[in-house]
Write a protein that holds these residues in place. Structure first.
Motif, PDB file in Angstrom:
ATOM      1  N   GLY A  79     102.257 -26.383  52.257  1.00 47.51           N
ATOM      2  CA  GLY A  79     102.947 -25.253  51.663  1.00 47.51           C
ATOM      3  C   GLY A  79     102.244 -23.953  51.985  1.00 47.51           C
ATOM      4  N   ALA A  80     102.969 -22.851  51.882  1.00 44.24           N
ATOM      5  CA  ALA A  80     102.431 -21.548  52.244  1.00 44.24           C
ATOM      6  C   ALA A  80     101.562 -20.987  51.129  1.00 44.24           C
ATOM      7  CB  ALA A  80     103.576 -20.593  52.548  1.00 44.24           C
ATOM      8  N   TYR A  81     100.551 -20.238  51.535  1.00 44.11           N
ATOM      9  CA  TYR A  81      99.694 -19.534  50.590  1.00 44.11           C
ATOM     10  C   TYR A  81      99.802 -18.039  50.857  1.00 44.11           C
ATOM     11  CZ  TYR A  81      97.264 -23.650  48.748  1.00 44.11           C
ATOM     12  OH  TYR A  81      96.960 -24.821  48.112  1.00 44.11           O
ATOM     13  N   ALA A  82      99.474 -17.269  49.843  1.00 43.47           N
ATOM     14  CA  ALA A  82      99.463 -15.814  49.983  1.00 43.47           C
ATOM     15  C   ALA A  82      98.271 -15.258  49.223  1.00 43.47           C
ATOM     16  CB  ALA A  82     100.766 -15.213  49.460  1.00 43.47           C
ATOM     17  N   LEU A  83      97.976 -14.007  49.498  1.00 40.67           N
ATOM     18  CA  LEU A  83      96.874 -13.324  48.848  1.00 40.67           C
ATOM     19  C   LEU A  83      97.429 -12.168  48.024  1.00 40.67           C
ATOM     20  CD1 LEU A  83      93.715 -13.060  48.698  1.00 40.67           C
ATOM     21  CD2 LEU A  83      93.930 -11.388  50.540  1.00 40.67           C
ATOM     22  N   ALA A  84      97.065 -12.141  46.752  1.00 34.07           N
ATOM     23  CA  ALA A  84      97.418 -11.016  45.887  1.00 34.07           C
ATOM     24  C   ALA A  84      96.160 -10.206  45.624  1.00 34.07           C
ATOM     25  CB  ALA A  84      98.009 -11.510  44.563  1.00 34.07           C
ATOM     26  N   VAL A  85      96.260  -8.898  45.758  1.00 32.14           N
ATOM     27  CA  VAL A  85      95.135  -8.015  45.464  1.00 32.14           C
ATOM     28  C   VAL A  85      95.548  -7.115  44.299  1.00 32.14           C
ATOM     29  CG1 VAL A  85      93.567  -6.249  46.326  1.00 32.14           C
ATOM     30  CG2 VAL A  85      94.348  -8.080  47.850  1.00 32.14           C
ATOM     31  N   ILE A  86      94.880  -7.305  43.164  1.00 33.42           N
ATOM     32  CA  ILE A  86      95.185  -6.545  41.952  1.00 33.42           C
ATOM     33  C   ILE A  86      94.082  -5.505  41.793  1.00 33.42           C
ATOM     34  CG2 ILE A  86      95.706  -6.702  39.499  1.00 33.42           C
ATOM     35  CD1 ILE A  86      96.250  -9.686  39.907  1.00 33.42           C
ATOM     36  N   LYS A  95      91.950 -15.688  34.151  1.00 33.60           N
ATOM     37  CA  LYS A  95      91.990 -17.149  34.025  1.00 33.60           C
ATOM     38  C   LYS A  95      93.120 -17.598  33.111  1.00 33.60           C
ATOM     39  CE  LYS A  95      87.655 -17.428  32.863  1.00 33.60           C
ATOM     40  NZ  LYS A  95      86.381 -18.020  32.395  1.00 33.60           N
ATOM     41  N   GLY A  96      93.360 -16.843  32.044  1.00 38.65           N
ATOM     42  CA  GLY A  96      94.434 -17.204  31.123  1.00 38.65           C
ATOM     43  C   GLY A  96      95.805 -17.143  31.769  1.00 38.65           C
ATOM     44  N   GLN A  97      96.039 -16.144  32.605  1.00 39.64           N
ATOM     45  CA  GLN A  97      97.343 -15.977  33.240  1.00 39.64           C
ATOM     46  C   GLN A  97      97.548 -16.926  34.417  1.00 39.64           C
ATOM     47  OE1 GLN A  97      99.857 -14.144  32.127  1.00 39.64           O
ATOM     48  NE2 GLN A  97      98.570 -13.536  30.400  1.00 39.64           N
ATOM     49  N   LEU A  98      96.477 -17.299  35.098  1.00 36.52           N
ATOM     50  CA  LEU A  98      96.621 -18.102  36.317  1.00 36.52           C
ATOM     51  C   LEU A  98      96.443 -19.592  36.081  1.00 36.52           C
ATOM     52  CD1 LEU A  98      94.762 -15.871  38.937  1.00 36.52           C
ATOM     53  CD2 LEU A  98      97.155 -15.810  38.198  1.00 36.52           C
ATOM     54  N   ARG A  99      96.186 -19.982  34.851  1.00 34.91           N
ATOM     55  CA  ARG A  99      95.977 -21.404  34.559  1.00 34.91           C
ATOM     56  C   ARG A  99      97.221 -22.217  34.964  1.00 34.91           C
ATOM     57  NH1 ARG A  99      94.555 -20.751  29.749  1.00 34.91           N
ATOM     58  NH2 ARG A  99      92.301 -20.669  30.179  1.00 34.91           N
ATOM     59  N   ALA A 138      88.629  -4.845  42.166  1.00 33.51           N
ATOM     60  CA  ALA A 138      89.892  -5.518  42.491  1.00 33.51           C
ATOM     61  C   ALA A 138      89.732  -7.026  42.281  1.00 33.51           C
ATOM     62  CB  ALA A 138      90.318  -5.230  43.918  1.00 33.51           C
ATOM     63  N   VAL A 139      90.809  -7.643  41.823  1.00 31.41           N
ATOM     64  CA  VAL A 139      90.852  -9.095  41.708  1.00 31.41           C
ATOM     65  C   VAL A 139      91.665  -9.621  42.881  1.00 31.41           C
ATOM     66  CG1 VAL A 139      91.634 -11.059  40.334  1.00 31.41           C
ATOM     67  CG2 VAL A 139      90.666  -9.053  39.194  1.00 31.41           C
ATOM     68  N   HIS A 140      91.061 -10.463  43.682  1.00 34.20           N
ATOM     69  CA  HIS A 140      91.723 -11.080  44.829  1.00 34.20           C
ATOM     70  C   HIS A 140      92.151 -12.480  44.410  1.00 34.20           C
ATOM     71  CE1 HIS A 140      89.981  -8.046  47.714  1.00 34.20           C
ATOM     72  NE2 HIS A 140      89.189  -7.917  46.667  1.00 34.20           N
ATOM     73  N   VAL A 141      93.406 -12.816  44.617  1.00 34.54           N
ATOM     74  CA  VAL A 141      93.929 -14.112  44.184  1.00 34.54           C
ATOM     75  C   VAL A 141      94.583 -14.829  45.360  1.00 34.54           C
ATOM     76  CG1 VAL A 141      95.353 -15.341  42.511  1.00 34.54           C
ATOM     77  CG2 VAL A 141      94.411 -13.095  41.916  1.00 34.54           C
ATOM     78  N   LEU A 142      94.102 -16.018  45.660  1.00 35.10           N
ATOM     79  CA  LEU A 142      94.709 -16.878  46.671  1.00 35.10           C
ATOM     80  C   LEU A 142      95.575 -17.878  45.933  1.00 35.10           C
ATOM     81  CD1 LEU A 142      94.772 -17.884  49.685  1.00 35.10           C
ATOM     82  CD2 LEU A 142      92.908 -19.435  49.029  1.00 35.10           C
ATOM     83  N   MET A 190     101.484 -13.749  38.919  1.00 40.33           N
ATOM     84  CA  MET A 190     100.586 -12.713  39.434  1.00 40.33           C
ATOM     85  C   MET A 190     100.918 -11.359  38.804  1.00 40.33           C
ATOM     86  SD  MET A 190      98.698 -14.492  41.358  1.00 40.33           S
ATOM     87  CE  MET A 190      99.060 -16.251  41.236  1.00 40.33           C
ATOM     88  N   VAL A 191     102.208 -11.078  38.669  1.00 39.19           N
ATOM     89  CA  VAL A 191     102.629  -9.822  38.041  1.00 39.19           C
ATOM     90  C   VAL A 191     102.214  -9.814  36.570  1.00 39.19           C
ATOM     91  CG1 VAL A 191     104.600  -8.379  37.438  1.00 39.19           C
ATOM     92  CG2 VAL A 191     104.537  -9.532  39.661  1.00 39.19           C
ATOM     93  N   GLN A 192     102.331 -10.957  35.897  1.00 40.42           N
ATOM     94  CA  GLN A 192     101.896 -11.059  34.508  1.00 40.42           C
ATOM     95  C   GLN A 192     100.388 -10.831  34.395  1.00 40.42           C
ATOM     96  OE1 GLN A 192     103.258 -14.780  32.792  1.00 40.42           O
ATOM     97  NE2 GLN A 192     105.300 -14.531  33.672  1.00 40.42           N
ATOM     98  N   CYS A 193      99.662 -11.291  35.416  1.00 41.82           N
ATOM     99  CA  CYS A 193      98.213 -11.078  35.442  1.00 41.82           C
ATOM    100  C   CYS A 193      97.900  -9.588  35.511  1.00 41.82           C
ATOM    101  CB  CYS A 193      97.617 -11.811  36.637  1.00 41.82           C
ATOM    102  SG  CYS A 193      95.817 -11.748  36.721  1.00 41.82           S
ATOM    103  N   LYS A 194      98.663  -8.856  36.322  1.00 42.81           N
ATOM    104  CA  LYS A 194      98.507  -7.397  36.409  1.00 42.81           C
ATOM    105  C   LYS A 194      98.726  -6.753  35.045  1.00 42.81           C
ATOM    106  CE  LYS A 194     101.121  -3.399  38.132  1.00 42.81           C
ATOM    107  NZ  LYS A 194     101.609  -3.002  36.812  1.00 42.81           N
ATOM    108  N   VAL A 195      99.772  -7.183  34.353  1.00 45.17           N
ATOM    109  CA  VAL A 195     100.082  -6.632  33.036  1.00 45.17           C
ATOM    110  C   VAL A 195      98.964  -6.936  32.044  1.00 45.17           C
ATOM    111  CG1 VAL A 195     101.688  -6.746  31.090  1.00 45.17           C
ATOM    112  CG2 VAL A 195     102.574  -6.768  33.432  1.00 45.17           C
TER     113      VAL A 195
END
Length: 209
Positions: free
Chosen positions: A101-108, A132-136, A148-152, A163-168
Protein backbone atom coordinates in the motif's frame (compact mmCIF):
# COMPACT_ATOMS: atom_id res chain seq x y z
CA UNK A 1 37.53 -7.19 4.78
CA UNK A 2 38.50 -5.61 1.47
CA UNK A 3 42.14 -6.53 2.02
CA UNK A 4 41.14 -10.13 2.67
CA UNK A 5 39.11 -10.23 -0.54
CA UNK A 6 42.08 -8.93 -2.49
CA UNK A 7 44.79 -11.11 -0.97
CA UNK A 8 43.22 -14.34 0.25
CA UNK A 9 41.23 -17.20 -1.21
CA UNK A 10 38.79 -17.08 1.72
CA UNK A 11 37.72 -14.53 4.32
CA UNK A 12 39.10 -15.33 7.81
CA UNK A 13 36.28 -16.30 10.17
CA UNK A 14 37.38 -13.82 12.84
CA UNK A 15 37.37 -10.96 10.30
CA UNK A 16 33.81 -11.68 9.20
CA UNK A 17 32.73 -12.23 12.80
CA UNK A 18 34.20 -8.89 13.88
CA UNK A 19 32.36 -7.11 11.07
CA UNK A 20 29.06 -8.70 12.11
CA UNK A 21 29.62 -7.69 15.74
CA UNK A 22 30.46 -4.11 14.78
CA UNK A 23 27.31 -3.80 12.67
CA UNK A 24 25.16 -5.09 15.54
CA UNK A 25 26.70 -2.65 18.02
CA UNK A 26 25.88 0.21 15.65
CA UNK A 27 22.22 -0.78 15.41
CA UNK A 28 22.27 -2.30 11.90
CA UNK A 29 19.81 -5.17 11.48
CA UNK A 30 20.87 -8.69 10.50
CA UNK A 31 19.09 -8.47 7.14
CA UNK A 32 20.86 -5.25 6.12
CA UNK A 33 24.17 -6.61 7.42
CA UNK A 34 23.91 -9.72 5.26
CA UNK A 35 22.75 -7.75 2.22
CA UNK A 36 25.74 -5.41 2.52
CA UNK A 37 28.06 -8.41 2.89
CA UNK A 38 26.68 -9.94 -0.31
CA UNK A 39 27.03 -6.59 -2.08
CA UNK A 40 30.72 -6.49 -1.15
CA UNK A 41 31.34 -9.77 -2.96
CA UNK A 42 29.29 -8.60 -5.94
CA UNK A 43 31.34 -5.41 -6.14
CA UNK A 44 34.53 -7.49 -5.98
CA UNK A 45 33.19 -9.79 -8.71
CA UNK A 46 33.70 -12.82 -6.48
CA UNK A 47 31.47 -15.69 -5.41
CA UNK A 48 29.93 -15.32 -1.97
CA UNK A 49 31.94 -16.98 0.81
CA UNK A 50 29.24 -18.96 2.63
CA UNK A 51 31.47 -19.81 5.59
CA UNK A 52 32.33 -16.15 6.03
CA UNK A 53 28.63 -15.24 5.81
CA UNK A 54 27.92 -17.69 8.63
CA UNK A 55 30.71 -16.18 10.73
CA UNK A 56 29.29 -12.71 10.03
CA UNK A 57 25.86 -13.82 11.28
CA UNK A 58 27.37 -15.44 14.37
CA UNK A 59 29.27 -12.26 15.23
CA UNK A 60 26.14 -10.17 14.76
CA UNK A 61 24.03 -12.48 16.96
CA UNK A 62 26.56 -12.59 19.78
CA UNK A 63 26.95 -8.81 19.85
CA UNK A 64 23.22 -8.21 19.57
CA UNK A 65 22.55 -10.35 22.63
CA UNK A 66 24.92 -8.38 24.82
CA UNK A 67 24.39 -4.89 23.38
CA UNK A 68 22.16 -2.46 25.31
CA UNK A 69 18.85 -1.71 23.57
CA UNK A 70 18.88 1.28 21.23
CA UNK A 71 15.97 3.57 22.00
CA UNK A 72 13.75 4.63 19.11
CA UNK A 73 11.70 7.05 21.24
CA UNK A 74 12.46 10.71 21.82
CA UNK A 75 12.51 11.40 25.57
CA UNK A 76 10.89 14.84 25.25
CA UNK A 77 7.88 14.05 23.04
CA UNK A 78 7.49 10.28 23.25
CA UNK A 79 7.47 10.27 19.44
CA UNK A 80 10.03 8.56 17.19
CA UNK A 81 13.63 9.69 17.11
CA UNK A 82 15.00 11.11 13.87
CA UNK A 83 17.05 7.95 13.25
CA UNK A 84 14.05 5.67 13.76
CA UNK A 85 11.85 7.86 11.55
CA UNK A 86 14.41 7.81 8.74
CA UNK A 87 14.69 4.03 9.02
CA UNK A 88 10.90 3.68 8.76
CA UNK A 89 10.91 5.80 5.59
CA UNK A 90 13.65 3.59 4.18
CA UNK A 91 11.70 0.45 5.06
CA UNK A 92 8.36 1.48 3.54
CA UNK A 93 10.06 2.96 0.47
CA UNK A 94 11.29 -0.54 -0.32
CA UNK A 95 7.68 -1.72 -0.40
CA UNK A 96 6.51 0.99 -2.80
CA UNK A 97 6.22 -1.34 -5.79
CA UNK A 98 4.70 -4.20 -3.81
CA UNK A 99 1.36 -4.89 -2.18
CA UNK A 100 2.04 -3.03 1.06
CA UNK A 101 0.00 0.00 0.00
CA UNK A 102 1.01 3.61 -0.55
CA UNK A 103 2.52 5.78 2.15
CA UNK A 104 2.65 9.55 2.42
CA UNK A 105 4.35 12.14 4.56
CA UNK A 106 2.43 14.79 6.49
CA UNK A 107 4.31 17.80 7.82
CA UNK A 108 2.44 19.68 10.55
CA UNK A 109 4.27 22.98 11.06
CA UNK A 110 4.10 25.40 13.98
CA UNK A 111 5.57 28.91 14.21
CA UNK A 112 9.34 28.95 14.71
CA UNK A 113 10.76 30.27 17.93
CA UNK A 114 13.18 33.20 18.14
CA UNK A 115 16.61 32.17 19.34
CA UNK A 116 15.58 28.52 19.67
CA UNK A 117 14.93 25.62 17.32
CA UNK A 118 12.62 23.81 19.71
CA UNK A 119 9.73 24.40 22.09
CA UNK A 120 10.17 24.08 25.85
CA UNK A 121 10.03 20.59 27.35
CA UNK A 122 6.53 21.05 28.82
CA UNK A 123 5.15 22.03 25.43
CA UNK A 124 6.97 19.12 23.80
CA UNK A 125 5.41 16.69 26.26
CA UNK A 126 1.92 18.06 25.59
CA UNK A 127 2.61 18.08 21.86
CA UNK A 128 3.68 14.44 21.93
CA UNK A 129 0.61 13.37 23.90
CA UNK A 130 -1.69 15.18 21.46
CA UNK A 131 -0.06 13.59 18.43
CA UNK A 132 -0.02 10.07 19.88
CA UNK A 133 -3.65 10.38 20.93
CA UNK A 134 -4.82 11.36 17.45
CA UNK A 135 -2.68 8.88 15.51
CA UNK A 136 -3.35 5.81 17.63
CA UNK A 137 -4.41 2.92 15.40
CA UNK A 138 -3.42 4.57 12.12
CA UNK A 139 -0.14 2.71 11.64
CA UNK A 140 1.62 6.07 11.45
CA UNK A 141 5.09 6.99 12.73
CA UNK A 142 5.58 10.56 13.95
CA UNK A 143 8.67 12.62 14.76
CA UNK A 144 9.14 16.18 16.03
CA UNK A 145 11.89 18.31 14.50
CA UNK A 146 12.43 22.06 14.15
CA UNK A 147 8.92 23.20 15.14
CA UNK A 148 7.22 20.60 12.94
CA UNK A 149 5.73 17.15 13.40
CA UNK A 150 6.58 14.81 10.53
CA UNK A 151 4.18 11.89 10.12
CA UNK A 152 4.70 8.86 7.90
CA UNK A 153 1.35 7.11 7.37
CA UNK A 154 -0.45 4.60 5.12
CA UNK A 155 -2.56 6.51 2.61
CA UNK A 156 -6.30 6.28 3.12
CA UNK A 157 -9.26 8.61 3.53
CA UNK A 158 -9.59 7.87 7.24
CA UNK A 159 -5.89 8.42 7.87
CA UNK A 160 -5.84 11.74 6.01
CA UNK A 161 -8.77 12.83 8.17
CA UNK A 162 -6.86 11.79 11.30
CA UNK A 163 -3.88 13.89 10.22
CA UNK A 164 -6.14 16.94 9.96
CA UNK A 165 -7.56 16.12 13.41
CA UNK A 166 -3.98 15.97 14.68
CA UNK A 167 -3.43 19.51 13.37
CA UNK A 168 -6.55 20.68 15.21
CA UNK A 169 -5.40 18.98 18.41
CA UNK A 170 -2.03 20.75 18.22
CA UNK A 171 -3.76 24.11 17.81
CA UNK A 172 -5.52 23.45 21.11
CA UNK A 173 -2.34 22.63 23.06
CA UNK A 174 -1.60 25.18 25.79
CA UNK A 175 -4.64 27.27 24.87
CA UNK A 176 -3.30 27.95 21.41
CA UNK A 177 0.38 28.30 22.33
CA UNK A 178 1.41 26.40 19.20
CA UNK A 179 -0.98 28.11 16.78
CA UNK A 180 -1.21 28.84 13.94
CA UNK A 181 -0.58 25.31 12.71
CA UNK A 182 -0.21 24.38 9.04
CA UNK A 183 -0.35 20.94 7.47
CA UNK A 184 0.86 19.72 4.10
CA UNK A 185 0.84 16.24 2.59
CA UNK A 186 3.53 14.81 0.30
CA UNK A 187 3.62 11.53 -1.62
CA UNK A 188 6.40 9.16 -0.66
CA UNK A 189 8.83 8.60 -3.51
CA UNK A 190 9.93 5.09 -4.44
CA UNK A 191 13.35 5.80 -2.95
CA UNK A 192 14.09 6.85 0.58
CA UNK A 193 13.06 10.41 1.45
CA UNK A 194 15.59 12.23 3.66
CA UNK A 195 14.34 14.21 6.62
CA UNK A 196 15.40 17.78 5.99
CA UNK A 197 16.22 20.19 8.76
CA UNK A 198 15.34 23.11 6.52
CA UNK A 199 12.07 22.39 4.77
CA UNK A 200 9.80 19.46 3.79
CA UNK A 201 9.72 17.81 0.34
CA UNK A 202 8.64 20.14 -2.45
CA UNK A 203 5.87 18.20 -4.19
CA UNK A 204 2.56 18.70 -2.39
CA UNK A 205 -0.74 17.09 -3.19
CA UNK A 206 -2.81 18.63 -0.38
CA UNK A 207 -2.41 21.54 1.97
CA UNK A 208 -4.66 22.91 4.68
CA UNK A 209 -4.16 26.05 6.76
Amino acid sequence: MVTSLATRAVIPANTAKSLGAARARNGVGISETMMDFRALFTAANQSLDIDALQSLAEGWAEAAESAPPISCTDVYTGLATKAHFQRRIHEVSGFAAGCQGAYALAVISMPGLRGSRSHCWTQLALLGDAVKGQLRGTGATAMYQDSAVHVLFPVGEENVSRMVQCKVALEAVGEGALAPVRIAFYPLASDAVPVSTAKPPVVSFFESN
